[in-house]
Design a protein around this motif. Structure first.
Motif, short mmCIF file in Angstrom:
data_model
loop_
_atom_site.label_atom_id
_atom_site.label_comp_id
_atom_site.label_asym_id
_atom_site.label_seq_id
_atom_site.Cartn_x
_atom_site.Cartn_y
_atom_site.Cartn_z
N VAL A 182 0.88 -1.35 0.19
CA VAL A 182 -0.01 -0.43 -0.27
C VAL A 182 1.29 1.27 -0.23
CG1 VAL A 182 -1.47 1.46 1.25
CG2 VAL A 182 -1.76 -1.62 1.03
N LEU B 11 1.63 4.01 -3.46
CA LEU B 11 0.56 5.34 -3.08
C LEU B 11 1.48 6.24 -3.05
CD1 LEU B 11 -0.94 4.82 0.69
CD2 LEU B 11 -1.95 5.37 -1.79
N GLN C 228 -5.87 -1.09 11.39
CA GLN C 228 -5.44 -0.02 11.94
C GLN C 228 -3.67 0.07 11.97
OE1 GLN C 228 -7.59 2.08 11.27
NE2 GLN C 228 -7.06 3.49 13.10
N GLN D 39 1.87 4.22 6.59
CA GLN D 39 1.95 5.79 6.96
C GLN D 39 3.26 5.91 6.54
OE1 GLN D 39 0.09 8.14 5.83
NE2 GLN D 39 1.84 9.21 6.05
N VAL E 205 5.70 5.55 3.35
CA VAL E 205 5.08 6.34 2.77
C VAL E 205 6.12 7.89 2.54
CG1 VAL E 205 3.47 8.67 2.27
CG2 VAL E 205 2.52 6.45 1.93
N THR F 197 -3.67 10.35 1.72
CA THR F 197 -2.56 9.08 0.98
C THR F 197 -4.33 8.94 0.31
OG1 THR F 197 -3.32 8.32 2.86
CG2 THR F 197 -0.93 8.67 1.99
N GLY G 62 -11.43 0.08 9.60
CA GLY G 62 -11.09 0.08 10.74
C GLY G 62 -11.34 0.60 12.60
N ILE H 197 -13.04 -1.16 15.56
CA ILE H 197 -12.56 -0.84 16.63
C ILE H 197 -13.13 -0.32 17.94
CG2 ILE H 197 -10.56 0.92 18.87
CD1 ILE H 197 -8.72 -0.33 16.69
#
Lengths: 731, 731
Positions: free
Chosen positions: A202, A206, A571, A578, A581, B377, B388, B392
């Motif tokens: 991912v 991205l 998550q 992230q 990225v 993103t 997610g 949760i």
């Protein structure tokens, strides 16, 4: 004395490992191709090994802590079988080893597959499939080897007797605890590997594809190597540990159920215990035969290859039907025909789930095409229809499992609902039947990521387009056959989890006897000897019925655990991606000339970041899976634990199917557009389906597959901790 | 003889209806504003009425068929209480009526609210909130009125006695079946309304906003009126029928549990039965007081308004705590303090769920801000993080309900786990406590869509920007207070479903007695008089324990039903939205001058398309919800039905929270960006969050809320069909 039949089991496990070695050598003989290809292969290999090293460090600490706790429970509190600490470690060790060998082979095979694909599609298939077979055979070989060694050793201390069934119950329930080691290892491997691979995928996509506009697997993308490493650590090592756990879990649970069902008929008991092992052992030989059948003429078309793969699997499955009939008759099992019926039921259930998976996720059928077409109105409708179809797709697998449960129960129990012991044995052996040809089904599953990696290598090494096309074809082929494998994995998880529930009660019985409670008093004052109490008596004793609020609370928490676990892993992927990225952006910014191709990006740093991210993120969900059953056991007692396990099983199974199928369908919807439909690559429809595919990544490769392990790990923890629950529960 | 205390109940229900009439008149006195505003209001009103007319036709046919079936079962097969056909019809009728009145008021109020908002925020609030109060009071008034009339009528035929508890059990279990009518009506209203509103919203946005580039609520968009109609039929009429069902369901289930818990103490029995009704009756008066407290100074700020609304709710809730203590003492209930503890537990549980909902869905807190930030993103990460976080977010509500169950059970049973009857009564009355101030909480919930519609009217009538800003502020305010309302609705659904499970067993007992089975034989040969058997005895008799494969199969199917139902409704929204997209495109193409504003689009045609789409699409999921429990009852018997209900409850509850919270968080993440964060409107972040919001629409307004009803409807069907299960089950 162990019967001579027993020795077939370690023999077959060694044959499996021998053929794995043979196939490995065959693969290694091939050339890795050009220098550039070798270089890339080395990058990926080193990255994958660096990841595994780090992973095993973390997992090692965990195993150390758990072993200390188990030793304390076994030798100080004396609420635990003294063999548990050792069994736990070997389960974890062999599970890890299976993943390690599989991955090692895969990382050696990808460049070789790409190189062979230069010659022909068939040559590529052969290398990739033989490497996948190494993985398949290592998993079943090590699994059965571990089982036979433990069985042999425990038999020395608790000799199997023709007159008293007690020792065999002790042996089989002790062996079950090595399942917990395998499950824990599998969870870490699946969750950690799943987070690693999707963070790299991912994160890399991205920035690379969307921001910088460079294609997938482009060597200018710093995350490319990490992405390829991810396929190995997630889809190969993770899957290996996962299926090692499923395979051993189903065999061990069935053995324990057999020991308990024939407790008062010791002459039959031993045969019932080794029946699942024998079926697995014969399944290994049939898998090897099947693997050899996968070959086709040079310049074969895609369809020829598919037929060739399907022929291998079909013949193995057909033969196991015949041979298992022979096994149950040779063993002179009670109700042999019924037990055989249960085995066949298991196989058919797996095939139905596999077909349903294929229908809902392959772009040859309308559901996935519908998702692709909904891209005409944008990404939102792609997501809505993907989620909707994924949810609907749960119906057939659930109904298949429901019929599988009923039929295998009825067949094995001789259509007598009161014969619960035999019925549950039937459910367990159905799962064994489903997984008996794992050697070959796993080969077809594991070869997909190898072909995928070969494609990556071809792209980065600048091989011609025709090579990439061939590796893509191999990859697509793998996706179709993998659907069947997934069906078997999911279906067997549900059946095994049910069998483990019953084993939990057996462990409770032993726990009660260990603390000296020889009599249990049922609800209406009836007193029963603990050793002779049936499953139904225990349900009565612990009030595990649906009007007990403790059971209902357990079910609520179990259902919630499945969602919470998925939420946490989703998550985790987001956060790890992230970080990737940020790193890729930093490299584009700070290292001059990357995008022009004049300087090389820092691949290793990306691998490191994904590794660290995965290691940190895998801790919380894994700890939760282990702690919650322990806490519920202490606070709410047996009724709460049973509720928890059933709630997690019901919700987790359906949620897992939903996530796997939605993810698979989005992936193939994107491929459908890329094949030139709806405007093809670069169109607005393509962009919308790429968003769907990205959402689907953690669905199908992180959260979804981890759920199967979660369900079984929680059961295993409950089983291993049952002594604690019996001795210290507040309720 | 009914005690004089009984008469408080119909009296309060009539007071509620009186005040509803008073508030309605107050609202009607206000001006609807300019001609254009009136014209738009008429469009929406006519569209909404056309929808309801069509909806009631379809539902009418369904009720007719069901009544014939029930009559056949009652008078020919004689496996059914003879009152069921009538009770079923009135339940459905009053539930529909509550939705109808609420919607009628809402469609009269929106233009008036917009017109008042021209003056001040406070003036707008007053109209919108008073209109919402009409809805709140009509729901509780009609609900309690229906309950009291039935209680009175049945008391004539089965007089309540001080010496024999049998008649009161008959009365309360018969009344439960009118809950099935209410549930069926609610399901149709929620599913049909939910599909309508989201088809119009999603379809309209896709073409209008994205393709034609015109803003939301622009009169040039042919789907605009349909969108506004949707708010009324989905969020007002649908919610009204939904909460009517929750309100009556919790009161009736608790009454039935009270009758059963005190079966052998008839003097206490009557008081236990009317306790939930009295609490609800007093709650009505306290709600009216709370409604009058919602007022603030002219030119109040947004914060003043929020405080004002919160004050109304808080004071009502605080007073019900005091008054319910008085009620349980006046009734001299057994363990009065404990029962009061259960009521307070219910209220606190609702508040905790509400606060958790607010935390996870309001953009004042980090989870929703995190979703908004992940838009940097792209859309994929918005979806992943929304899913997610939604997963949760299920943890706190589930734990709150778990604690609510345990504490209310323990309080009411006097901390005696064996006192199951009283404990379950405690769980039921906790749900009643939670919903006792529904009059005012529903008012704050229903006023949101009115403010939303007022905003639409202001936009389409070209009122100044400041008016739209004020209606938006009212809408946002409503979202915050509505979180509490949602918490109460979700929490009470879980508790009521549990209470219904227990009522199911009561119905089985009556069914057994009806077919002449006076003795049941438990597992270990103990014979017990059916009339005196406890819940635990029935669990034993029907083997409703977790090692019975039939129970486990039921749980699997129940879990699957929750997902399948959501999948079907999600797909239904997708299909209906597609039809809307086609129609809007057709109008843009065929009717010249729409986009230039020189000619008017054909609004009515869009309403018609959404109506037809919703009506067709709501059939399958609704029929499934009704048929599956019946089929499972006949094929798998009581153990299968209990498994089904518990599986659907566990999975459905968690899934509903997940979908509602993900949807709410996406909505507010978009609003967060629109408030100017991350680039504000029109930025790439905004586009990504709009995709999230669109995905969230069916989550939070169609599938999620329908699940609460599904869970209860399946229980109600099981209860009503229990006679059939007892007489004809194959198991």
């Amino acid at each position: 004395m162990l019967s001579e039949l027993f020795w077939i089991i370690p023999l077959c496990s060694i044959i499996a490992l021998g053929f794995a070695w043979f196939f490995f050598k065959q693969v290694m003989k091939e050339s890795e191709g050009t220098d550039q290809m070798k270089k890339i292969a080395v990058y990926v290999r080193n990255g994958a090994m660096a990841y595994l090293k780090q992973q095993y460090k973390v997992v090692g600490v965990f195993f150390l802590i758990m072993t200390v706790i188990f030793s304390f429970m076994a030798y100080y509190l004396e609420v635990q079988n003294p063999w548990v600490p050792f069994a736990f470690i070997t389960g974890g060790f062999f599970s890890g080893l299976a993943g390690f060998f599989g991955m090692k082979t895969a990382t050696y095979a990808s460049a070789r597959t790409a190189n062979a694909a230069k010659k022909s599609l068939n040559a590529g298939l052969k290398i990739a499939f033989r490497s996948g077979a190494v993985m398949g055979l290592v998993v079943v070989g090590l699994g059965l080897f571990d089982i036979s060694v433990w069985f042999y050793v425990l038999n020395i201390f608790y000799p199997v007797s023709q007159t008293d069934g007690h020792n065999l119950v002790i042996i089989t329930t002790t062996m079950l605890t090595f399942g917990m080691g395998a499950s824990a290892q599998a969870l870490f491997a699946r969750v950690g590997g799943g987070i690693f691979t999707k963070a790299a995928d991912v994160g890399g996509d991205l920035v690379g594809k969307i921001e910088a506009g460079i294609p997938e697997d482009d060597p200018r993308n710093p995350a490319t190597i990490a992405d390829n490493v991810g396929d190995n650590v997630g889809d190969v090592a993770g899957m290996g540990a996962d299926l090692y756990e499923s395979y051993c879990g189903s065999i061990l649970a069935t053995a324990a159920l057999g020991a308990s069902a024939f407790y008062s008929a010791p002459s039959m008991q031993f045969r019932a215990v080794i029946a699942p092992m024998l079926i697995a052992a014969v399944g290994i030989i049939l898998s090897i035969i099947g693997i050899f059948l996968v070959r086709t003429k040079e310049n074969a078309t895609q369809k020829d290859l598919l037929n060739s793969l399907a022929r291998g699997i079909n013949i193995s499955s057909f033969l196991i039907v015949i041979f298992s009939l022979a096994i149950v008759y040779l063993l002179e099992l009670e109700n042999a025909l019924g037990v055989w019926g249960a085995i066949v039921t298991g196989l058919v259930t797996g095939i139905i789930i596999g077909k349903a998976t294929e229908y809902y996720t392959s772009h040859s059928y309308s559901p996935t095409q519908h998702i692709a077409k909904s891209s005409k109105t944008g990404a939102a409708t792609v997501i809505i229809s993907g989620l909707g179809i994924g949810m609907i797709s749960t119906a057939i697998p659930v109904l298949a499992v429901v019929f599988g449960i009923v039929l295998s129960f009825l067949f094995a129990s001789g259509f007598d609902f009161a014969n619960v012991g035999m019925g549950l044995y039937g459910i367990g052996i159905a799962a064994v039947g489903m997984l008996s040809t794992l050697g070959i089904t796993l080969a077809t599953d594991a070869y997909g990521p190898i072909a995928d990696n070969a494609g990556g290598n071809a792209e980065m090494s600048g091989l011609g387009d025709y090579v990439r096309k061939r590796t893509d074809a191999l990859d697509a082929l793998g996706n179709t056959t993998a659907a069947t494998g997934k069906g078997f994995a999911i279906g067997s998880a549900a059946l095994t989890a049910l069998a483990l529930l019953a084993s939990y009660i057996e462990e409770l019985k032993i726990g009660l006897l260990r603390i000296g409670q020889d009599i249990i008093t049922l609800g209406n004052g009836v007193e029963i000897e603990t050793a002779k109490a049936t499953l139904t008596d225990f349900m009565n004793y612990y009030e595990v019925h649906l009007m007990n609020p403790i059971v209902l609370i357990g079910i609520f928490i179990g259902s919630m655990m499945a969602f919470l676990f998925c939420g946490l892993t989703m998550q985790a992927v987001g956060r790890a991606a992230q970080k990737m990225v940020d790193e890729v952006r930093r490299q584009f910014r700070e290292i001059k000339g990357i995008l022009e191709g004049t300087s090389e990006p820092d691949y290793a740093r990306c691998v490191e970041i994904s590794t660290k991210g995965a290691q940190i993120e895998m801790i919380l969900p894994s700890i939760l899976a282990i702690l919650v059953p322990v806490l519920i056991g202490i606070i709410l007692g047996v009724a709460g634990v049973m509720g928890l396990l059933v709630g997690a099983l019901g919700t987790g199974f359906v949620l897992a199917v939903f996530m796997a199928n939605s993810g698979g369908a989005w992936d193939n919807a994107k491929k459908y557009v890329e094949e030139g439909h709806l405007g093809g690559k670069g169109s607005s429809c393509h962009k919308a389906t790429v968003i769907g595919d990205t959402v689907g990544d953690p669905f199908k490769d992180t959260s979804g597959p981890s759920l199967n392990i979660l369900i079984k790990l929680m059961s295993m923890v409950a089983i291993v901790m049952s002594g604690l629950t019996v001795a210290f529960s507040l309720m």
